[in-house]
Design a protein around this motif. Structure first.
Motif, mmCIF file in Angstrom:
data_model
loop_
_atom_site.group_PDB
_atom_site.id
_atom_site.type_symbol
_atom_site.label_atom_id
_atom_site.label_comp_id
_atom_site.label_asym_id
_atom_site.label_seq_id
_atom_site.Cartn_x
_atom_site.Cartn_y
_atom_site.Cartn_z
ATOM 1 N N LEU A 31 -2.552 5.862 -5.834
ATOM 2 C CA LEU A 31 -3.816 5.827 -5.382
ATOM 3 C C LEU A 31 -4.448 7.038 -5.057
ATOM 4 O O LEU A 31 -5.616 7.392 -5.364
ATOM 5 N N ALA A 42 -4.204 -5.206 -0.322
ATOM 6 C CA ALA A 42 -3.764 -4.347 0.563
ATOM 7 C C ALA A 42 -4.875 -3.003 0.658
ATOM 8 O O ALA A 42 -4.953 -2.552 1.964
ATOM 9 N N VAL A 43 -5.209 -2.649 -0.540
ATOM 10 C CA VAL A 43 -6.422 -1.479 -0.164
ATOM 11 C C VAL A 43 -7.470 -2.118 0.472
ATOM 12 O O VAL A 43 -8.033 -1.266 1.324
ATOM 13 N N GLU A 67 0.794 4.294 -2.637
ATOM 14 C CA GLU A 67 0.049 5.156 -2.103
ATOM 15 C C GLU A 67 0.028 6.411 -2.867
ATOM 16 O O GLU A 67 -1.334 7.061 -3.034
ATOM 17 N N TRP A 98 -6.193 -1.882 4.234
ATOM 18 C CA TRP A 98 -5.408 -0.877 5.003
ATOM 19 C C TRP A 98 -5.911 0.021 6.064
ATOM 20 O O TRP A 98 -5.126 0.121 7.117
ATOM 21 N N GLU A 118 -7.939 -0.863 -10.405
ATOM 22 C CA GLU A 118 -7.969 -1.943 -9.564
ATOM 23 C C GLU A 118 -7.705 -3.461 -10.491
ATOM 24 O O GLU A 118 -8.302 -3.269 -11.650
ATOM 25 N N VAL A 154 -1.572 -5.402 -4.345
ATOM 26 C CA VAL A 154 -2.196 -3.844 -4.116
ATOM 27 C C VAL A 154 -3.568 -3.955 -3.831
ATOM 28 O O VAL A 154 -4.258 -3.235 -2.946
ATOM 29 N N ASP A 155 -4.315 -4.854 -4.687
ATOM 30 C CA ASP A 155 -5.931 -4.885 -4.489
ATOM 31 C C ASP A 155 -6.048 -5.300 -2.973
ATOM 32 O O ASP A 155 -7.210 -4.755 -2.431
ATOM 33 N N TYR A 209 0.844 -1.086 0.311
ATOM 34 C CA TYR A 209 -0.039 -0.033 -0.158
ATOM 35 C C TYR A 209 0.884 1.305 -0.060
ATOM 36 O O TYR A 209 0.663 2.317 -0.871
ATOM 37 N N GLU A 210 1.899 1.264 0.767
ATOM 38 C CA GLU A 210 2.993 2.309 0.954
ATOM 39 C C GLU A 210 3.559 2.705 -0.616
ATOM 40 O O GLU A 210 3.571 3.711 -1.005
#
Length: 442
Positions: free
Chosen positions: A390, A406-407, A387, A410, A397, A403-404, A383-384
């Protein structure tokens, strides 16, 4: 009653029949030069100057040469005259902690600050004692419940561990230490308040700790208006008190706030004693001084207790590479970074997990728990890394499954780091497991 009589007898026995005496020969740059003590005084001796008007000024010998001894006063050197008498104190600044100190507030010399009488212990200890021999010390102990979900899971603290807490001013460092003081597993808590503002001492006792917190705590305090000698000694005295309780088999929690002000006090003293600045104004001796203090914490000898220590570092301008932070990172068993950006968005404690580490892992957790922590860190890292995209709306997506996932979790992970965990370590891991399940399959 017998303990009180024994302590009083010890104090009477320490009263000397004679005291070495010198005379003031000059005052320079906040120090007082004394002749006549060349053969009687030693570095670190406590001395008392008797002014001509009857007032007394205490201080410490910081330098000796062939002709004079240099005294640094605990207070102001105003109205000191040539030929004023200077006497070497008999106790040499030793400390005699006692079990009766629990629930009390004392200064670095063991004098009560709460207006009530305080009994000395039976044994006087040097505040500059050495750490136990490395090969005789016990191993680190079991994992401790801290009352904070992040420290129960991602950054575990084990019995006897030494951890650094690095933060800028106003980021929540003191509040985090206070929460640990109230909730962390320990038999006795020793708090060193080094160079704190005077109003914060009363607030810390009455509001932050309260009666429940004070019931197992000893506070050693030297406020910001006191001399560098008092501020430096505060850390040593707190460690000496912790060692007293460790030798009795107790699990001791030592909170030192802050090592930065301890180092600044030493810098002031060292420069007055003629030592040259080396590391951004700090003398070369600062590294050994900090490392020797930290080494005194940790497990005691076999059969004794332990000192679990948290040393806070006040980093100027959020510079986590400054000398004091760098020295501590090398000697401690882990560090926790508090970041201003996290605090500014309203999440406390403002722990940056990606920059923090506990060296008790992976041993302090089970194989299943370590796998859980690794997965959570992967999601936070993903996520970081994404970020900025995003927030700018540039990520679609489905582009990256990690990443999906993590979102999805998060926000819950971020809230988890901020939560307390009065239920204990197992409950913290159970909650983390539920959050990661909502991220979906890998």
């Amino acid at each position: 009653m017998n303990n009180a009589i024994e302590a009083l007898t010890t104090q009477i026995a320490e009263v000397p029949r004679w005291r070495a005496q010198g005379r003031v020969s000059g005052v320079q740059a906040g120090t007082i030069h004394v002749r006549g003590l060349r053969d009687a005084a030693r570095i670190g001796d406590q001395v008392c100057l008797c002014r001509s008007d009857g007032e007394r000024i205490t201080g410490e010998i910081i330098q000796i040469n062939q002709e004079i001894a240099v005294m640094m006063p605990h207070g102001s050197a105003e109205q000191v005259s040539l030929d004023d008498r200077v006497l070497v104190e008999p106790s040499q600044g030793d400390l005699a902690p006692s079990d009766s100190w629990i629930g009390r507030v004392v200064d670095p010399f063991g004098m009560p600050l709460d207006g009530q009488p305080l009994m000395r212990g039976h044994v006087a200890r040097s505040v500059n004692s050495s750490a136990p021999a490395a090969h005789t010390r016990a191993a680190l102990g079991a994992r401790l419940s801290t009352g904070m979900a992040a420290l129960n899971t991602f950054l575990p603290i084990v019995e006897g561990q030494r951890l650094g807490l690095f933060a800028g001013s106003g980021v929540g460092k003191s509040n985090m230490l206070a929460a640990l003081c109230r909730n962390m597993e320990a038999d006795v808590v020793v708090v060193a308040m080094i160079g704190e503002r005077g109003r914060e001492l009363r607030q810390f006792i009455d509001e932050t700790l309260g009666p429940d917190g004070m019931s197992r705590a000893v506070i050693v305090a030297a406020t910001s208006d006191q001399s560098a000698l008092m501020r430096r000694r505060c850390a040593w005295s707190a460690m000496t008190v912790a060692e007293h309780f460790r030798e009795q088999g107790n699990r001791v929690l030592l909170l030192a706030d802050s090592v930065t002000r301890f180092a600044e006090a030493h810098r002031e003293i060292a420069l007055a004693a003629g030592e040259f600045p080396a590391l951004r104004g700090y003398p070369a001796s600062i590294g050994q001084l900090i490392m020797s203090l930290c080494e005194r914490a940790g497990p005691g000898l076999e059969g004794e207790g332990s000192i679990t220590a948290l040393f806070s570092v006040l980093v100027a301008g959020s510079d986590f590479e400054e000398p004091i932070a760098d020295i501590l990172r090398g000697v401690l068993d882990g560090h926790v970074i508090l970041e201003r950006e996290i605090a500014e968005r309203g999440r406390y404690p403002a722990i940056n997990l990606s920059k923090s580490v506990s060296r008790s892992l992976p041993k302090a957790a089970t194989e299943e728990e370590n796998a859980l922590l690794l997965e959570a860190r992967r999601l936070l890292g993903a996520y970081e890394g994404a970020e900025m995209m995003l927030k700018a709306g540039l990520y679609s997506e489905g582009s990256d499954p990690l990443v999906d996932r993590a979102v999805r979790v998060w926000e819950e992970l971020d809230q988890f780091i901020a939560k307390g965990s009065e239920e204990g370590i197992r409950a913290s891991f159970d909650r983390l497991t539920l959050i990661l399940r909502r991220a979906g399959p890998r």
